[in-house]
Design a protein around this motif. Structure first.
Motif, mmCIF file in Angstrom:
data_model
loop_
_atom_site.group_PDB
_atom_site.id
_atom_site.type_symbol
_atom_site.label_atom_id
_atom_site.label_comp_id
_atom_site.label_asym_id
_atom_site.label_seq_id
_atom_site.Cartn_x
_atom_site.Cartn_y
_atom_site.Cartn_z
ATOM 1 N N SER A 3 0.816 -1.208 0.000
ATOM 2 C CA SER A 3 0.000 0.000 0.000
ATOM 3 C C SER A 3 0.854 1.264 0.000
ATOM 4 N N TRP A 4 0.380 2.261 -0.739
ATOM 5 C CA TRP A 4 0.985 3.594 -0.770
ATOM 6 C C TRP A 4 0.024 4.554 -0.096
ATOM 7 N N ASP A 5 0.556 5.580 0.527
ATOM 8 C CA ASP A 5 -0.252 6.655 1.078
ATOM 9 C C ASP A 5 -0.468 7.659 -0.050
ATOM 10 N N GLU A 6 -1.489 7.391 -0.855
ATOM 11 C CA GLU A 6 -1.750 8.226 -2.037
ATOM 12 C C GLU A 6 -1.885 9.693 -1.660
ATOM 13 N N ASP A 7 -2.658 9.974 -0.626
ATOM 14 C CA ASP A 7 -2.847 11.372 -0.217
ATOM 15 C C ASP A 7 -1.528 11.989 0.227
ATOM 16 N N GLY A 8 -0.721 11.230 0.952
ATOM 17 C CA GLY A 8 0.578 11.726 1.397
ATOM 18 C C GLY A 8 1.495 12.059 0.231
ATOM 19 N N VAL A 9 1.506 11.201 -0.791
ATOM 20 C CA VAL A 9 2.325 11.462 -1.980
ATOM 21 C C VAL A 9 1.831 12.723 -2.673
ATOM 22 N N PHE A 62 2.086 1.370 -7.017
ATOM 23 C CA PHE A 62 2.124 2.811 -7.235
ATOM 24 C C PHE A 62 1.198 3.210 -8.384
ATOM 25 N N VAL A 63 1.320 2.542 -9.535
ATOM 26 C CA VAL A 63 0.480 2.927 -10.675
ATOM 27 C C VAL A 63 -0.988 2.564 -10.437
ATOM 28 N N ALA A 64 -1.242 1.612 -9.550
ATOM 29 C CA ALA A 64 -2.623 1.234 -9.234
ATOM 30 C C ALA A 64 -3.249 2.134 -8.176
ATOM 31 N N GLN A 65 -2.444 2.681 -7.282
ATOM 32 C CA GLN A 65 -2.987 3.438 -6.156
ATOM 33 C C GLN A 65 -2.727 4.939 -6.226
ATOM 34 N N VAL A 66 -1.579 5.333 -6.779
ATOM 35 C CA VAL A 66 -1.180 6.744 -6.744
ATOM 36 C C VAL A 66 -1.362 7.419 -8.092
ATOM 37 N N GLY A 67 -0.682 6.940 -9.109
ATOM 38 C CA GLY A 67 -0.794 7.573 -10.413
ATOM 39 C C GLY A 67 0.112 6.930 -11.441
ATOM 40 N N ASN A 68 -0.199 7.178 -12.672
ATOM 41 C CA ASN A 68 0.526 6.627 -13.814
ATOM 42 C C ASN A 68 1.443 7.705 -14.386
ATOM 43 N N GLY A 69 2.292 8.290 -13.509
ATOM 44 C CA GLY A 69 3.195 9.358 -13.922
ATOM 45 C C GLY A 69 2.433 10.667 -13.966
ATOM 46 N N PRO A 70 2.973 11.760 -14.417
ATOM 47 C CA PRO A 70 4.381 11.930 -14.728
ATOM 48 C C PRO A 70 5.220 12.486 -13.586
ATOM 49 N N ALA A 71 4.632 13.066 -12.523
ATOM 50 C CA ALA A 71 5.456 13.669 -11.472
ATOM 51 C C ALA A 71 6.411 12.633 -10.905
#
Length: 183
Positions: A3-9, A62-71
């Motif tokens: 798990s990633w902390d999507e909001d934290g990222v 990461f790509v499933a929970q946070v984002g698929n780039g680009p930052a």
């Protein structure tokens, strides 16, 4: 799935952007501190199936929970399943991205078991099989994620002219988090 902390990222990226409104930090003018939406599980699974691979857990989550780039580090994290929106602007990174997606290339064994420092004697495309390009750093230097073998999950940096092909991080999470924490 890890798990990633999507909001934290996302908060950390917004903070970085606020401290760099003129986007003077290396690569910021390219990725603009923006994250694309996360990918649906079905799209990630279809990519893995089409290429005969299993993505390393840290990157996959990461790509499933946070984002698929680009930052991200360098000129930003490359998207997984579709070319970047600006593709076709004669940027070498787009050719590298397309080459990764040639049939069978990602599923090939990663040919190195040890770092290869210094000027490369072999063509880069022979050494990068079994890796996925994550980011471009300019001047032909790329950051790649190893997909197979004993080095699977490690992040390596390739600089064919001077630095060779060497590990830069033990995994995607460390590589990305290090970028988030840099001043």
């Amino acid at each position: 799935m890890e798990s990633w902390d999507e909001d934290g990222v996302r908060v950390r990226i917004r903070q970085m952007a606020a401290r760099d409104p003129d986007r003077e930090r290396f690569g910021a003018d390219t990725h603009r501190y923006e994250l694309a939406p996360a990918l649906p599980e079905a799209e990630i699974t279809a990519f893995e199936t089409a290429h005969g691979i299993d993505l390393p857990t840290e990157y996959r989550s990461f790509v499933a929970q946070v984002g698929n780039g680009p930052a991200g580090p360098g000129h930003g994290l490359m998207p997984l399943t579709a070319p970047r929106a600006q593709a076709g602007e004669e940027w070498a990174v787009d050719d590298e991205w397309e080459e990764d997606r040639l049939p069978g290339r990602l599923a090939e064994p990663f040919p190195l078991t040890q770092p290869l420092p210094g000027r490369l004697g072999a063509p880069a495309d022979e050494l990068t099989r079994g890796t996925l390009m994550l980011a471009e750093e300019g001047c032909g230097m790329y950051v790649r994620l190893v997909l197979s073998g004993p080095r699977a999950g490690e992040v390596w940096r390739i600089d064919p002219d001077w630095g060779g092909f060497v590990p830069s991080s033990p995994g995607f999470r460390t590589w990305y988090t290090d970028w988030l924490q840099r001043p």
